[in-house]
Write an enzyme that holds these catalytic residues in place. Structure first.
Site, PDB file in Angstrom:
ATOM      1  N   LYS A   1       0.706  -1.351   0.138  1.00  0.00           N
ATOM      2  CA  LYS A   1      -0.004   0.047  -0.111  1.00  0.00           C
ATOM      3  C   LYS A   1       1.035   1.102   0.012  1.00  0.00           C
ATOM      4  O   LYS A   1       0.686   2.226  -0.689  1.00  0.00           O
ATOM      5  CB  LYS A   1      -0.934   0.109   1.178  1.00  0.00           C
ATOM      6  CG  LYS A   1      -2.037  -1.088   1.076  1.00  0.00           C
ATOM      7  CD  LYS A   1      -2.880  -1.352   2.270  1.00  0.00           C
ATOM      8  CE  LYS A   1      -3.729  -2.513   2.262  1.00  0.00           C
ATOM      9  NZ  LYS A   1      -4.474  -3.156   3.570  1.00  0.00           N
TER      10      LYS A   1
ATOM     11  N   GLN B   1      -4.407  -2.090   9.670  1.00  0.00           N
ATOM     12  CA  GLN B   1      -4.237  -3.362   8.986  1.00  0.00           C
ATOM     13  C   GLN B   1      -4.651  -4.585  10.001  1.00  0.00           C
ATOM     14  O   GLN B   1      -4.656  -4.747  10.981  1.00  0.00           O
ATOM     15  CB  GLN B   1      -2.845  -3.458   8.579  1.00  0.00           C
ATOM     16  CG  GLN B   1      -2.390  -4.890   7.705  1.00  0.00           C
ATOM     17  CD  GLN B   1      -2.997  -4.729   6.541  1.00  0.00           C
ATOM     18  OE1 GLN B   1      -3.037  -4.066   5.770  1.00  0.00           O
ATOM     19  NE2 GLN B   1      -3.722  -5.866   6.027  1.00  0.00           N
TER      20      GLN B   1
ATOM     21  N   ASP C   1     -11.097   2.317   4.271  1.00  0.00           N
ATOM     22  CA  ASP C   1     -11.346   0.817   4.055  1.00  0.00           C
ATOM     23  C   ASP C   1     -12.863   0.617   3.797  1.00  0.00           C
ATOM     24  O   ASP C   1     -13.321  -0.442   3.462  1.00  0.00           O
ATOM     25  CB  ASP C   1     -10.973  -0.005   5.334  1.00  0.00           C
ATOM     26  CG  ASP C   1      -9.406  -0.471   5.052  1.00  0.00           C
ATOM     27  OD1 ASP C   1      -9.108  -0.708   3.874  1.00  0.00           O
ATOM     28  OD2 ASP C   1      -8.534  -0.742   5.847  1.00  0.00           O
TER      29      ASP C   1
END
Ligand code: NAP
Length: 293
Positions: A52, A96, A119
């Site tokens: 990312k 994460q 997200d």
């Protein structure tokens, strides 16, 4: 049969984003900034986060990594999230997953400012997705929608079968495929570990989306001729053919299913690259205040 090239599509979208960032800089706007929180030393999580960061660099975003040991307390982690929530220079924040067992993942997700939740996991953003309101769509389902769009795949009135009901893939993609929109307007069936007659249901699918987490689960006899097959699964399995001794495979037996369907995503190079690109898209939306003013 046509292979849906996620790698090429992702590269195309990345260059579009990079162009937009350059234009933003030209007119004196701030560069989009994505922050990531990484807990512990899980190698897969480390790989995902560095992927990312690399992608952010490629399109001209700023990225910041906040790393903590696996024994960080839930309270401490919420403090970090809160600190980033209040930092006006950061547009998007991802934590994460998975998190260590002593941390309640739902509590952490709910502590993220919805306007920075790129997200798309915060309940407020999930609710907006269900209602078809502007929001950050979860990255993997959003990536799948972009593949349908870029390949002009017709979805209206189709029977779509989704294998899996996870919060990050199965459930959101099933909602998105049933929404009154394009891509969408499908009649959707969601299958999970308690589903009966799963093979028969799969054979009714014009569009089959496999997010089940079992290598090679979908075989040719489960697929209708000319179906569109989207393989979300990623598994590292032993191989005698590759130098490394490993190869990546999906939830679909590619060799046999590809002979029967009209479109298929390969693994690697299908849905995977589109997931990161979707995160970039959401971060750009956050920087441009397209969802929350
Ligand atoms: P997950 O949380 O493990 O969920 C798997 C789902 O499949 C569950 O709903 C489970 O049912 C169902 N299931 C498992 N075995 C089954 C069986 N034998 N019959 C019917 N249903 C079954 O998985 P996930 O996080 O959605 O991920 C799925 C796969 O996609 C994994 O391989 C993962 O690595 C991959 N993935 C790829 C990307 C990408 O960017 N390409 C992103 C995310 C995930 P229950 O709910 O009843 O347990």
């Amino acid at each position: 049969m046509k292979i849906i090239d996620g790698k090429a599509t992702a590269a195309e979208i990345k260059s579009e984003i990079a162009k937009e960032v350059a234009e933003m800089i030209d007119i004196g706007k701030d560069v989009p900034h994505l922050a990531a929180i990484l807990i512990g030393n899980d190698p897969a999580s480390q790989t995902y986060v560095s992927g990312k960061e690399k992608s952010c660099k490629e399109v001209g975003f700023i990225s910041s990594l906040y790393k903590f040991p696996a024994d960080i307390s839930e309270k401490e982690l919420i403090k970090v999230v809160d600190f980033i929530n209040k930092d006006d220079e950061i547009n998007g924040l991802i934590v994460q997953l998975p998190l260590p067992d002593h941390i309640n993942v739902n509590k952490i997700i709910e502590s993220i400012d919805p306007s920075k939740d790129v997200d798309g996991f915060h309940p407020l953003n999930v609710g907006k997705m269900v209602l078809n309101l502007p929001t950050y769509l979860p990255a993997t389902p959003y990536g799948i929608l972009q593949l349908f769009e870029r390949y002009n795949i017709e979805t209206v009135g189709k029977n779509c079968v989704v294998l899996g009901r996870s919060n990050i893939v199965g459930t959101p993609i099933s909602i998105l495929m049933s929404r009154k929109a394009y891509p969408g307007n499908c009649t959707v069936t969601v299958c999970h570990s308690k589903t009966k007659n799963l093979e028969k249901i799969c054979r009714s699918a014009d569009i089959l989306i496999a997010a089940i987490g079992t290598p090679g689960f979908v075989t040719a006899d489960m697929v209708k001729k000319d179906a569109v097959v989207i393989d979300v699964g990623i598994h590292r399995v032993k191989s005698t053919v590759t130098k490394s001794g490993y190869k990546l495979v999906g939830d679909v037996k590619f060799d046999e299913v590809s002979k029967k369907c009209s479109y298929i995503t390969p693994v690697p190079g299908g849905v995977g690259p589109m997931t990161i690109v979707s995160l970039l898209r959401n971060t750009l939306k956050a920087a441009k205040k397209e969802v929350y003013k």
